[in-house]
Design a protein around this motif. Structure first.
Motif, short mmCIF file in Angstrom:
data_model
loop_
_atom_site.label_atom_id
_atom_site.label_comp_id
_atom_site.label_asym_id
_atom_site.label_seq_id
_atom_site.Cartn_x
_atom_site.Cartn_y
_atom_site.Cartn_z
N GLU A 181 -5.04 -2.55 7.93
CA GLU A 181 -5.23 -1.88 9.20
C GLU A 181 -3.98 -1.14 9.67
OE1 GLU A 181 -6.56 -4.87 11.92
OE2 GLU A 181 -8.27 -5.45 10.66
N ARG B 230 -8.95 -6.27 5.49
CA ARG B 230 -8.56 -4.99 4.88
C ARG B 230 -7.34 -4.46 5.63
NH1 ARG B 230 -10.23 -1.13 1.54
NH2 ARG B 230 -9.53 0.99 2.00
N GLU C 230 -8.31 10.32 5.16
CA GLU C 230 -7.70 9.00 5.34
C GLU C 230 -6.24 9.14 5.77
OE1 GLU C 230 -10.30 6.18 2.35
OE2 GLU C 230 -8.25 6.70 1.80
N THR C 231 -5.77 8.12 6.50
CA THR C 231 -4.36 8.08 6.91
C THR C 231 -3.59 7.16 5.96
OG1 THR C 231 -4.94 6.33 8.48
CG2 THR C 231 -4.81 8.58 9.32
N CYS D 151 -2.91 2.58 9.74
CA CYS D 151 -3.24 3.43 8.60
C CYS D 151 -4.36 2.79 7.79
CB CYS D 151 -2.01 3.67 7.71
SG CYS D 151 -1.31 2.18 6.99
N GLN D 152 -4.96 3.59 6.91
CA GLN D 152 -6.06 3.11 6.08
C GLN D 152 -5.63 2.78 4.66
OE1 GLN D 152 -8.17 6.73 7.51
NE2 GLN D 152 -9.99 5.43 7.41
N ARG D 153 -4.50 3.34 4.25
CA ARG D 153 -3.97 3.04 2.91
C ARG D 153 -2.46 2.93 2.96
NH1 ARG D 153 -7.43 3.05 -1.22
NH2 ARG D 153 -9.44 4.07 -0.88
N GLY E 85 -6.74 -1.91 0.10
CA GLY E 85 -6.15 -0.72 0.71
C GLY E 85 -4.68 -0.56 0.39
#
Length: 418
Positions: free
Chosen positions: A220, A218, A142-143, A235-237, A122
């Motif tokens: 977070e 991953r 996605e955030t 966040c996701q990325r 990520g």
């Protein structure tokens, strides 16, 4: 089999394309090599979700219309084989190519600095995120947090938003004063001023940088130092890029002089080695406009069209002014050297932590003791990081410069060019 070119150009980004088109009118046999599937470099990278600007499409059409320009896409330089001869390889085979003149337009790569959590799935580079999106990576819904330095952060954020992502924060390490000073100069380059207005994002924060990527298996969330305060955002990325590093490895292998971190050139874009030229970001980062004019100067000079080359000097000087302002404003804060903790991996390929490198005094010593830089990427990621962290000079590459087939390497048994 050995092929021949009057003019060999390595790299088909803006500088390489411009060099080829400038030299084409001379009638010289021109060969243009690039490791991407199509001309355009990273800035005009193609892909299922890419939208090429009109300028890029027009330049490709002009290349296609020149019968004396031969383009080898998805092709990499593997080794040097004596004076004025290189070993190259595409997906199908390898071959030797001899040349009379050569122009290096090898571009630049993103500087990635290690920090806790940067190896989590990520987390990517800022430019890497753009490339992934152009290649079809779905980010809708996605955030994202984008951090680092330079205008690429805004461009990456714009690409993500165009494809449906929610950008929570753009963390720029440069100070508000530095960014404001740079912005105040943009009316000198109206196109850049318009571009900056289009890219403006209300989530942009100066004097802010990443401290850690948070998560277990991953990403977070991300921890930021934002204008003197610690902020955590789920966040996701996370996309982090700290500017660009000129790709000088081939120039080093060809014994071209290096100045700072870039290939040294004179007013004609000529290198220290006779009949060798360089243009674009391998001579220093300055944007596509500077790369285009430098490429044209190198192309004209390589085919002895000195007057045509000299007429472009004022335009180059104008864009060199932009490059100087850009690089001054977004110079990296020394505190970024302290992001890595003792257990933070610096070399991801060989699992080498920061603590294992601190006792060494140069790149060679670190490689011998820790295998740092000896993995699949051959130091393309960690090499730039250790240069920044420890101020180690870049080591000249040893062939093969990229992984190659045995059949390709056997071509080196052929008689080298005289």
């Amino acid at each position: 089999m050995t092929h021949y070119a009057d003019l060999l150009i390595i790299g088909a980004g803006p500088a390489g394309i411009s060099a080829a088109l400038a030299a084409a009118r001379s009638g010289a046999r021109i060969v243009l090599l690039d490791d991407n599937p199509l001309p355009g470099g990273q800035i005009w990278r193609d892909g299922p979700a890419a939208h090429l600007p009109r300028q890029a499409r027009n330049l490709r059409q002009r290349l296609d219309a020149c019968s004396n320009i031969r383009i080898h896409s998805a092709t990499r330089v593997i080794a040097s084989n004596g004076p004025k001869q290189l070993l190259v390889e595409d997906p199908e085979h390898g071959w030797l190519i001899s040349y009379d003149k050569l122009i290096l337009c090898t571009g630049a790569r993103e500087l990635l600095l290690p920090f806790p959590g940067w190896t989590l799935p990520g987390v990517t580079g800022a430019g890497g995120l753009q490339a992934l999106i152009k290649g079809g990576l779905p980010v809708h819904g996605e955030t994202l947090v984008i951090a680092g330095s330079g205008p690429l952060l805004l461009a990456s954020a714009a690409s993500a938003k165009q494809h449906g992502a929610q950008v929570l924060r753009i963390a720029e390490q440069a100070s508000r004063r530095a960014v404001a000073g740079f912005t105040a100069q943009l009316p000198r380059w109206p196109a850049k001023l318009l571009q900056s207005l289009r890219l403006f994002d209300p989530q942009y924060r100066t004097a802010s940088h990443v401290l850690a990527a948070l998560g277990s298996d991953r990403l977070e969330g991300v921890r930021l130092q934002q204008q003197g305060k610690i902020v955590e955002l789920p966040c996701q990325r996370l996309a982090c890029g700290f500017g660009l590093i000129p790709n000088i490895q081939l120039g080093q292998a060809l014994d071209c002089a290096i100045e700072g971190q870039a290939i040294a050139v004179d007013a004609w874009q000529a290198c220290s080695r006779a009949d060798h030229y360089a243009a674009g970001e391998c001579t220093g980062f300055g944007g596509s406009e500077l790369a285009l004019v430098e490429g044209a100067i190198a192309g004209h000079a390589a085919v002895d069209e000195r007057q045509a080359a000299q007429q472009l000097w004022p335009r180059r000087a104008r864009w060199q002014g932009f490059a100087k302002a850009l690089n001054t404003a977004f110079a990296l804060d020394p505190q970024l050297k302290a992001l890595a903790q003792p257990d933070t991996l610096v070399c991801r390929c060989e699992d080498v932590p920061y603590a294992a490198l601190t006792e060494h005094h140069d790149w060679r010593s670190a490689k011998l003791a820790t295998r740092c830089g000896m993995g699949a990427c051959q130091g393309r990621v960690c090499g730039g990081a250790v240069q920044h962290l420890f101020d180690w000079p870049a080591a000249a590459p040893r062939p093969p410069f990229s992984p190659a087939r045995i059949e390709t390497l056997l071509c080196l048994d052929e008689q080298p060019a005289p």
